[in-house]
Design an enzyme around this catalytic site. Structure first.
Site, PDB file in Angstrom:
ATOM      1  N   GLY A 235       0.823  -1.206   0.000  1.00 41.03           N
ATOM      2  CA  GLY A 235       0.000   0.000   0.000  1.00 41.03           C
ATOM      3  C   GLY A 235       0.854   1.251   0.000  1.00 41.03           C
ATOM      4  O   GLY A 235       2.076   1.192   0.194  1.00 41.03           O
ATOM      5  N   CYS A 263       5.528  -5.663   1.583  1.00 34.31           N
ATOM      6  CA  CYS A 263       5.674  -4.238   1.277  1.00 34.31           C
ATOM      7  C   CYS A 263       5.226  -3.376   2.460  1.00 34.31           C
ATOM      8  O   CYS A 263       5.877  -3.360   3.490  1.00 34.31           O
ATOM      9  CB  CYS A 263       4.925  -3.898  -0.002  1.00 34.31           C
ATOM     10  SG  CYS A 263       5.500  -4.868  -1.402  1.00 34.31           S
ATOM     11  N   PHE A 264       4.104  -2.678   2.348  1.00 34.79           N
ATOM     12  CA  PHE A 264       3.598  -1.893   3.474  1.00 34.79           C
ATOM     13  C   PHE A 264       3.359  -2.796   4.675  1.00 34.79           C
ATOM     14  O   PHE A 264       3.581  -2.405   5.820  1.00 34.79           O
ATOM     15  CB  PHE A 264       2.300  -1.193   3.062  1.00 34.79           C
ATOM     16  CG  PHE A 264       1.957   0.024   3.882  1.00 34.79           C
ATOM     17  CD1 PHE A 264       2.734   1.160   3.823  1.00 34.79           C
ATOM     18  CD2 PHE A 264       0.833   0.038   4.701  1.00 34.79           C
ATOM     19  CE1 PHE A 264       2.415   2.292   4.564  1.00 34.79           C
ATOM     20  CE2 PHE A 264       0.500   1.157   5.438  1.00 34.79           C
ATOM     21  CZ  PHE A 264       1.293   2.291   5.370  1.00 34.79           C
ATOM     22  N   GLN A 267       6.443  -3.126   6.690  1.00 37.43           N
ATOM     23  CA  GLN A 267       6.663  -1.959   7.543  1.00 37.43           C
ATOM     24  C   GLN A 267       5.720  -1.975   8.755  1.00 37.43           C
ATOM     25  O   GLN A 267       6.107  -1.572   9.857  1.00 37.43           O
ATOM     26  CB  GLN A 267       6.480  -0.690   6.716  1.00 37.43           C
ATOM     27  CG  GLN A 267       7.501  -0.564   5.600  1.00 37.43           C
ATOM     28  CD  GLN A 267       7.062   0.375   4.489  1.00 37.43           C
ATOM     29  OE1 GLN A 267       6.055   1.070   4.598  1.00 37.43           O
ATOM     30  NE2 GLN A 267       7.813   0.380   3.386  1.00 37.43           N
ATOM     31  N   ASN A 305       8.435  -1.690  -4.875  1.00 34.33           N
ATOM     32  CA  ASN A 305       7.853  -0.356  -4.952  1.00 34.33           C
ATOM     33  C   ASN A 305       7.714   0.164  -3.536  1.00 34.33           C
ATOM     34  O   ASN A 305       6.669   0.052  -2.914  1.00 34.33           O
ATOM     35  CB  ASN A 305       6.495  -0.375  -5.649  1.00 34.33           C
ATOM     36  CG  ASN A 305       5.811   0.987  -5.593  1.00 34.33           C
ATOM     37  OD1 ASN A 305       6.474   1.998  -5.360  1.00 34.33           O
ATOM     38  ND2 ASN A 305       4.512   1.020  -5.787  1.00 34.33           N
ATOM     39  N   GLY A 307       9.139   3.473  -0.802  1.00 32.58           N
ATOM     40  CA  GLY A 307       9.944   4.651  -0.508  1.00 32.58           C
ATOM     41  C   GLY A 307      10.313   4.756   0.951  1.00 32.58           C
ATOM     42  O   GLY A 307      11.043   5.672   1.340  1.00 32.58           O
ATOM     43  N   HIS A 353       7.493  -7.726  -3.747  1.00 28.85           N
ATOM     44  CA  HIS A 353       6.275  -8.324  -4.296  1.00 28.85           C
ATOM     45  C   HIS A 353       6.500  -9.763  -4.744  1.00 28.85           C
ATOM     46  O   HIS A 353       6.971 -10.001  -5.857  1.00 28.85           O
ATOM     47  CB  HIS A 353       5.786  -7.498  -5.498  1.00 28.85           C
ATOM     48  CG  HIS A 353       5.205  -6.182  -5.131  1.00 28.85           C
ATOM     49  ND1 HIS A 353       3.885  -6.010  -4.787  1.00 28.85           N
ATOM     50  CD2 HIS A 353       5.773  -4.950  -5.040  1.00 28.85           C
ATOM     51  CE1 HIS A 353       3.655  -4.743  -4.514  1.00 28.85           C
ATOM     52  NE2 HIS A 353       4.794  -4.075  -4.651  1.00 28.85           N
ATOM     53  N   GLU A 355       4.195 -11.809  -5.597  1.00 24.99           N
ATOM     54  CA  GLU A 355       3.243 -12.136  -6.670  1.00 24.99           C
ATOM     55  C   GLU A 355       3.782 -11.670  -8.021  1.00 24.99           C
ATOM     56  O   GLU A 355       3.531 -12.280  -9.050  1.00 24.99           O
ATOM     57  CB  GLU A 355       1.871 -11.517  -6.382  1.00 24.99           C
ATOM     58  CG  GLU A 355       1.677 -10.087  -6.814  1.00 24.99           C
ATOM     59  CD  GLU A 355       2.487  -9.091  -6.031  1.00 24.99           C
ATOM     60  OE1 GLU A 355       2.674  -7.960  -6.502  1.00 24.99           O
ATOM     61  OE2 GLU A 355       2.951  -9.430  -4.915  1.00 24.99           O
TER      62      GLU A 355
END
Length: 379
Positions: A235, A263-264, A267, A305, A307, A353, A355
């Site tokens: 996300g 990913c998110f 975190q 992806n 930051g 990712h 997937e």
């Protein structure tokens, strides 16, 4: 305001918040847009990039010089719409050439009102972002163009990514179910923080019935589906603002339910364990990032992806409120934390990712690792 008309010949200008400007031609819709300027190093998969909710409020610069040659189809999007705030390419394809293409990328950008710019020296722009870091940017074309001083002032009024709480803006509002393919083996509650369509599909391929829940789901709503495991998705935004997902994850960890985050979600696990997060200078974006699985020594080429990153020690096991934790994966380019795992509870996460549509597929085994955790818990 965006004017959704085709504007291949209209002049356009890209203005960064540090004052540097690049001139080119309109690509996609004509008008203006603002966001955080980031670059993606993928040579393919632009349709998946555009429709990835993690790119919400970001203007994506494509480092590949030629973009749009395979056109656009209705099978490959990762969500129901394009999420990028703007799009920057060097040489757009004049005409798509692929048997699966249904329309051109330019036409799709126009149809969805996405302002872009072409004819830009994306190599120079990427090197500038690497040196100066990701920053706010505006793209202006047609009647939106004014003197650069005025445009720069408008860019500097745009919101920054630091402190942005965005996951609820891209997540589903209503729960839905992705059925298992073949025999159902497990039920997973997937908390949607910006989930990509391929993610529940990869789980469904492994006999998992996936209940995708809104980012605002409560612990009671998660356990109402009687999950064998809980998944936290990718996300957008700053993880330091994600207090509700952190609290939700702590509730799941407290029950020792098998947990997987990407990913998110990685975190969020970091914060749930008591680690901090920080903003990377220019982030990791693209489909060619080398990551080492420290539990096996294997090196994977992976799709990224992000930051922001988790601030966890690489050189030792950490004691947390949920037991011992360690960094399981690390980026070989810069030693950024790319994965976490608990040693005393069935929980792990990665910052990339698995997937990975449109590839690479080196990390697909992580879904099998999640299945193994659920099998172990059931046993």
């Amino acid at each position: 305001m965006t004017i959704s008309t085709r504007g291949a010949q209209a002049p356009a200008v890209l203005v960064l918040e540090d004052g540097r400007a690049f001139r080119g031609r309109a690509y996609g819709a004509v008008g203006e847009t603002f966001g955080e300027a980031v670059f993606s190093t993928g040579m393919t998969g632009y349709q998946e990039t555009l429709t990835d909710p993690s790119y919400h409020r970001q203007v994506v610069v494509m480092t590949a010089p030629h973009v749009g040659n395979t056109g656009v189809n209705d099978e490959d999007p990762e969500s129901a719409r394009i999420w990028v705030a703007g799009y920057v390419v060097r040489d757009p394809a004049r005409k798509p050439s692929n048997w699966r293409s249904q329309r051109s990328l330019d036409e799709e950008l126009v149809a969805q009102g996405v302002v872009g710019i072409s004819g830009v020296d994306t190599r120079a722009l990427t090197r500038h972002l690497r040196e100066r870091g990701a920053m706010r940017v505006g793209i202006f074309s047609g009647e939106a163009i004014a003197d650069e001083g005025t445009l720069l002032a408008r860019v500097r009024q745009a919101p920054e990514m630091t402190g942005a709480d965005l996951s609820a803006e891209v997540a589903t509002k209503e729960a839905y179910v992705v059925p298992a393919i073949g025999t159902k083996r497990f039920t997973v509650a997937a908390v949607d923080l910006g989930i990509k369509g391929m993610t529940p599909h990869r789980m469904a391929e492994r006999g998992i019935e996936v209940h995708v829940l809104p980012a605002t789901a409560t612990l009671e709503e998660v356990y109402a589906v009687q999950p064998d495991g809980v998944f936290f998705s990718n996300g957008p935004g700053d993880p330091s603002t994600a207090d509700h997902p952190v609290a939700l994850m702590r509730g799941v960890l407290g029950r020792s339910t098998p947990l997987f985050g990407i990913c998110f979600g990685n975190q969020i696990l970091g914060r749930a364990l008591g680690f901090g997060t920080y903003k990377l200078k220019y982030g990791h974006r693209g489909i060619n990032q080398p990551v080492q699985d420290r539990t096996t020594g294997k090196v994977e080429v992976t799709a990224h992806n992000h930051g922001f990153a988790v601030d966890a020690p690489l050189d030792r096991v950490s004691d947390t409120r949920f037991g011992r934790a360690e960094v399981s994966h690390v980026c070989l380019n810069d030693q950024v934390v790319e994965g976490l795992q608990l040693l005393d509870r069935p929980a792990f996460s990665v910052q990339y990712h698995p997937e990975a549509a449109a590839g690479p597929h080196d990390a697909a085994y992580l879904f099998d690792r999640f299945v193994s955790l659920m099998e172990g818990q059931r046993a």
